[in-house]
Design a protein around this motif. Sequence first.
Motif, short mmCIF file in Angstrom:
data_model
loop_
_atom_site.label_atom_id
_atom_site.label_comp_id
_atom_site.label_asym_id
_atom_site.label_seq_id
_atom_site.Cartn_x
_atom_site.Cartn_y
_atom_site.Cartn_z
N TRP A 1 26.79 53.23 -18.70
CA TRP A 1 26.55 52.41 -17.51
C TRP A 1 26.65 50.95 -17.90
CZ3 TRP A 1 22.99 55.84 -19.64
CH2 TRP A 1 22.07 55.26 -20.52
N ASP A 2 26.85 50.12 -16.92
CA ASP A 2 26.84 48.67 -17.11
C ASP A 2 25.91 48.07 -16.08
OD1 ASP A 2 28.82 48.54 -19.17
OD2 ASP A 2 30.37 48.84 -17.65
N GLU A 3 25.32 46.97 -16.44
CA GLU A 3 24.46 46.26 -15.50
C GLU A 3 25.34 45.37 -14.63
OE1 GLU A 3 20.66 43.24 -15.80
OE2 GLU A 3 21.03 44.62 -17.46
N VAL A 4 25.09 45.39 -13.32
CA VAL A 4 25.80 44.50 -12.40
C VAL A 4 25.41 43.07 -12.75
CG1 VAL A 4 25.98 43.79 -9.98
CG2 VAL A 4 25.89 46.21 -10.55
N LYS A 5 26.38 42.18 -12.77
CA LYS A 5 26.08 40.77 -13.04
C LYS A 5 25.28 40.21 -11.88
CE LYS A 5 28.43 40.76 -16.83
NZ LYS A 5 27.83 41.80 -17.61
N ARG A 6 24.10 39.68 -12.19
CA ARG A 6 23.23 39.15 -11.14
C ARG A 6 23.28 37.63 -11.15
NH1 ARG A 6 17.74 42.41 -12.25
NH2 ARG A 6 18.61 42.82 -14.29
N GLY B 1 21.19 50.61 -7.85
CA GLY B 1 22.11 49.70 -7.18
C GLY B 1 22.49 48.52 -8.05
N LEU B 2 21.72 48.30 -9.14
CA LEU B 2 21.99 47.22 -10.10
C LEU B 2 22.83 47.71 -11.28
CD1 LEU B 2 18.38 45.71 -10.16
CD2 LEU B 2 20.36 44.87 -8.88
N ILE B 3 23.29 48.96 -11.18
CA ILE B 3 24.08 49.59 -12.24
C ILE B 3 25.48 49.86 -11.70
CG2 ILE B 3 24.29 51.70 -13.65
CD1 ILE B 3 21.94 50.03 -14.50
N GLU B 4 26.48 49.66 -12.54
CA GLU B 4 27.85 49.99 -12.15
C GLU B 4 28.54 50.72 -13.31
OE1 GLU B 4 29.85 46.31 -11.30
OE2 GLU B 4 29.67 45.58 -13.35
#
Length: 195
Positions: free
Chosen positions: A29-34, A128-131
Amino acid sequence: MSVSLQKGQKVSLSKDNAGLSKVVVGLGWDEVKRKTGFFAPKPQPIDCDASAFALINGKLVYKEDIVYFGNLRHPTGTIEHMGDNLTGAGEGDDEQIIVDLSRIPDEYDKIVLVVTIYQAVERSQHFGLIENAFIRLVNAANNTELCKYSLTDDYSGMTAMIFGEIYRYNGEWKFNAIGQGTNDPGLGELARRYM
């Protein structure tokens, strides 16, 4: 040749892989850039944790049947977690679980593969913060990818995820791509679904 799975799709692991014994379950998984403002607090990294539930007749019977960062090896030695990745940074698998299908005792009929977010509620984090989340199964003998399932749905608000399951059916091992998000705040609550 790897099979790319859709949600709910099942595939035989045994049929086209004669002699298959050990599989490496890779989860990534990757973290969505916030976006962060100048005065906004720096967001905490999202710590996703992969786990496996070994089920007897579809039920979680013993707490030792949960293999996770706090119990890296199943008592039978047939399921082994390769360690915790605290951030999900980098390419490829973030966490791996090795399953020795050839040695799993007959009473175990299913291994459910899940991912939870550590302290999701306290940190206000969710899937929802994971892509780019995926699960893949690799033949450990020759490092050949057998199948891969990439999650594509919107899992905003979900704090845990049932990625898939390896199960025994008519003497052969199969994989089911589930991709079901839940609101369980932690591993213990998610495990209770199977008790």
